[in-house]
Design a protein around this motif. Structure first.
Motif, PDB file in Angstrom:
ATOM      1  N   SER A 112     -42.221 -66.934 -27.859  1.00 17.74           N
ATOM      2  CA  SER A 112     -42.269 -66.151 -29.172  1.00 17.74           C
ATOM      3  C   SER A 112     -40.864 -65.394 -29.116  1.00 17.74           C
ATOM      4  O   SER A 112     -40.565 -64.657 -28.128  1.00 17.74           O
ATOM      5  N   ALA A 113     -40.265 -65.151 -30.122  1.00 10.91           N
ATOM      6  CA  ALA A 113     -39.031 -64.276 -30.408  1.00 10.91           C
ATOM      7  C   ALA A 113     -39.552 -62.931 -30.127  1.00 10.91           C
ATOM      8  O   ALA A 113     -40.406 -62.628 -30.608  1.00 10.91           O
ATOM      9  N   PRO A 166     -45.020 -73.349 -37.138  1.00  5.93           N
ATOM     10  CA  PRO A 166     -45.669 -73.154 -35.704  1.00  5.93           C
ATOM     11  C   PRO A 166     -46.404 -71.632 -35.513  1.00  5.93           C
ATOM     12  O   PRO A 166     -45.523 -70.826 -35.681  1.00  5.93           O
ATOM     13  N   MET A 167     -47.602 -71.670 -35.272  1.00  8.52           N
ATOM     14  CA  MET A 167     -47.995 -70.343 -34.842  1.00  8.52           C
ATOM     15  C   MET A 167     -48.404 -70.338 -33.414  1.00  8.52           C
ATOM     16  O   MET A 167     -48.397 -71.268 -32.633  1.00  8.52           O
ATOM     17  N   GLN A 168     -48.504 -69.064 -32.848  1.00  7.08           N
ATOM     18  CA  GLN A 168     -48.907 -68.759 -31.434  1.00  7.08           C
ATOM     19  C   GLN A 168     -50.064 -69.333 -31.158  1.00  7.08           C
ATOM     20  O   GLN A 168     -51.031 -69.427 -31.915  1.00  7.08           O
ATOM     21  N   GLU A 169     -50.378 -69.491 -29.985  1.00  6.38           N
ATOM     22  CA  GLU A 169     -51.650 -70.092 -29.207  1.00  6.38           C
ATOM     23  C   GLU A 169     -51.821 -69.014 -28.047  1.00  6.38           C
ATOM     24  O   GLU A 169     -51.616 -69.448 -26.941  1.00  6.38           O
ATOM     25  N   ASP A 202     -47.868 -80.020 -34.332  1.00  8.83           N
ATOM     26  CA  ASP A 202     -46.791 -78.956 -34.362  1.00  8.83           C
ATOM     27  C   ASP A 202     -47.169 -77.589 -34.778  1.00  8.83           C
ATOM     28  O   ASP A 202     -46.586 -76.778 -35.058  1.00  8.83           O
ATOM     29  N   HIS A 203     -48.503 -77.208 -34.372  1.00  4.66           N
ATOM     30  CA  HIS A 203     -49.109 -76.132 -34.688  1.00  4.66           C
ATOM     31  C   HIS A 203     -49.003 -75.308 -35.928  1.00  4.66           C
ATOM     32  O   HIS A 203     -48.779 -73.922 -36.056  1.00  4.66           O
ATOM     33  N   THR A 204     -49.098 -76.016 -36.940  1.00  2.00           N
ATOM     34  CA  THR A 204     -49.014 -75.654 -38.210  1.00  2.00           C
ATOM     35  C   THR A 204     -50.435 -75.965 -39.017  1.00  2.00           C
ATOM     36  O   THR A 204     -50.524 -75.184 -40.151  1.00  2.00           O
ATOM     37  N   ARG A 205     -51.431 -76.699 -38.470  1.00  2.00           N
ATOM     38  CA  ARG A 205     -52.577 -76.499 -39.251  1.00  2.00           C
ATOM     39  C   ARG A 205     -53.796 -76.446 -37.817  1.00  2.00           C
ATOM     40  O   ARG A 205     -53.944 -77.037 -37.161  1.00  2.00           O
ATOM     41  N   SER A 245     -45.996 -66.047 -35.466  1.00  2.00           N
ATOM     42  CA  SER A 245     -45.446 -67.339 -35.488  1.00  2.00           C
ATOM     43  C   SER A 245     -45.023 -67.596 -33.867  1.00  2.00           C
ATOM     44  O   SER A 245     -45.162 -66.642 -33.124  1.00  2.00           O
ATOM     45  N   ALA A 246     -44.975 -68.998 -33.437  1.00  2.00           N
ATOM     46  CA  ALA A 246     -44.474 -69.308 -32.491  1.00  2.00           C
ATOM     47  C   ALA A 246     -42.899 -68.475 -32.033  1.00  2.00           C
ATOM     48  O   ALA A 246     -42.766 -68.324 -30.807  1.00  2.00           O
ATOM     49  N   ARG A 247     -42.302 -68.069 -33.094  1.00  2.00           N
ATOM     50  CA  ARG A 247     -41.012 -67.363 -32.808  1.00  2.00           C
ATOM     51  C   ARG A 247     -41.405 -65.836 -32.639  1.00  2.00           C
ATOM     52  O   ARG A 247     -40.300 -65.117 -32.867  1.00  2.00           O
ATOM     53  N   GLY A 248     -42.620 -65.363 -32.624  1.00  2.00           N
ATOM     54  CA  GLY A 248     -42.923 -64.111 -32.366  1.00  2.00           C
ATOM     55  C   GLY A 248     -42.853 -63.215 -33.855  1.00  2.00           C
ATOM     56  O   GLY A 248     -43.059 -62.056 -33.684  1.00  2.00           O
ATOM     57  N   ILE A 249     -42.764 -63.777 -34.901  1.00  2.00           N
ATOM     58  CA  ILE A 249     -42.827 -63.113 -36.179  1.00  2.00           C
ATOM     59  C   ILE A 249     -44.152 -62.994 -36.940  1.00  2.00           C
ATOM     60  O   ILE A 249     -44.879 -63.943 -37.096  1.00  2.00           O
TER      61      ILE A 249
END
Length: 384
Positions: A112-113, A166-169, A202-205, A245-249
């Motif tokens: 994550s960013a 994509p979201m964090q897990e 892709d961690h979107t659903r 999100s996976a980018r940290g936002i």
């Protein structure tokens, strides 16, 4: 290993243990040279052995705006794990590859960013790294919650959360989801807590299951606690803006959905009862399939295909409409005159998990002998 290696060196240079003292077989000059060498060697050996667990040369690898892996050097990568900084229990899921003392860890979802991570062995933190911030990127959005309708069967089986990116897990998805029972003025636990959340590739659903043990009549959870949803009650589901999100936002706001528990659904979907439109030949008119009830949004898209003359697959786009009661199929090419078949896999489900072969709640004795085992069902229509 270090101690044994040191003993081997002593033997190689002619040391013999006699009366707890070491004698050197060579002369006095050789003794001094060997002694200096051994002191130097023991220092190097000590540093090597004490630094086996040390981590150095930590660097992140990026692909576009995503941090896809981290590389580092250490003498022993066994039992190393990556954690979000401050996270006590749940490590980041991923794979580690080693080549000598160089190692690379690739997470299942990119780092994550703006987030800091720790490389740990047991309780010991060996290194810290931080992903560069990408605050100029758009925040993620929760774009859909299925079923989209508010009133659902009291034996509703699952919900889907659809995100724009994509979201964090990290931890459990239910940490970011709250359900409030408006009727009884209390928080409720509707969803089954799983060891691993059910994401698509892709961690979107995200798939959220209501507890099947409480939905199936006759099972102990159902007898003790009843259905997760109580007929006539209304609920508010809230998805927290703390979710990143996976980018940290983080999500830009809290998202809410109202759920009202309606009557129970104990009917299997039947392809013969679906209402079909009649697309015209030489056009790209959408074929409209009305199921007569809201269907599982994901399985409805995945389960259907169209054949021409019983063998040629018709390419096109499927789109859900009218709160998942209708699916619209738009062909890539114009319809040709002739006979077409709608092929549906039997796994297609309604909102209560009933498919074309059997009801989800199959504990009733008189239903046990009525199961079907077909894999597909067919319905024909003609284009003129």
């Amino acid at each position: 290993k270090c101690n044994l290696f040191a003993k081997d060196i002593r033997r190689g240079f002619g040391f013999k243990k006699q009366n707890d003292q070491m004698d050197v077989t060579a002369g006095q000059n050789n003794y001094k040279k060997i002694k200096l060498f051994l002191i130097f060697f023991y220092v190097l050996l000590f540093l090597s052995c004490t630094q086996q667990d040390g981590v150095k040369s930590v660097s992140l690898q990026y692909r576009g705006n995503k941090a896809i892996s981290v590389s580092f050097e250490t003498g022993n990568a066994q039992d190393l794990k990556i954690f979000v900084r401050g996270e006590a229990k749940t490590s980041v899921l991923g794979d580690i590859k080693s080549l000598g003392h160089k190692h690379s860890f690739t997470p299942i979802v990119p780092f994550s960013a703006g987030q800091s991570y720790e490389i740990r062995k047991g309780e010991k933190n060996l290194a810290l790294f931080k992903v560069k911030n990408q605050s100029n990127l758009d925040p993620p959005q929760l774009i859909n919650i299925f079923p989209s309708k508010d009133t659902v069967p009291e034996n509703l089986l699952k919900l889907y959360l659809i995100f724009s990116s994509p979201m964090q897990e990290v931890g459990n998805a239910l940490d970011f989801i709250r359900v409030y029972n408006e009727t009884e003025q209390r928080e409720d636990e509707l969803f089954l807590k799983l060891e691993k959340d059910l994401w698509n590739n892709d961690h979107t659903r995200l798939t959220l299951w209501l507890d099947p043990g409480r939905i199936k009549t006759g099972l102990i959870p159902n007898k003790l606690r009843g259905l997760p949803l109580k007929k006539g009650n209304s609920y508010t589901l809230t998805v927290s803006d703390k979710w990143k999100s996976a980018r940290g936002i983080a999500l830009p706001k809290n998202y809410t959905k109202r759920i009202v528990a309606g009557k129970r659904d104990d009917n299997m979907p039947n392809i013969l009862t679906w209402e079909l439109s009649s697309p015209r030949a030489n056009t790209k008119d959408a074929l409209r399939i009305n199921f007569g009830e809201s269907m599982d949004a994901v399985l409805a898209i995945e389960s259907l295909r169209i054949l021409f003359q019983g063998e040629f697959s018709v390419g096109g786009n499927y789109r859900l409409d009218e709160q998942e009661e209708v699916i619209l199929f738009t062909p890539v090419n114009n319809w040709k005159k002739g006979t077409y078949d709608i092929i549906s896999e039997s796994k297609i489900e309604d909102l209560s998990g009933n498919n074309m072969n059997h009801l989800f709640d199959t504990n009733t004795a008189d239903l046990k002998d009525s199961f079907l085992s077909e894999t597909h069902y067919k319905r024909s229509f003609i284009v003129q």
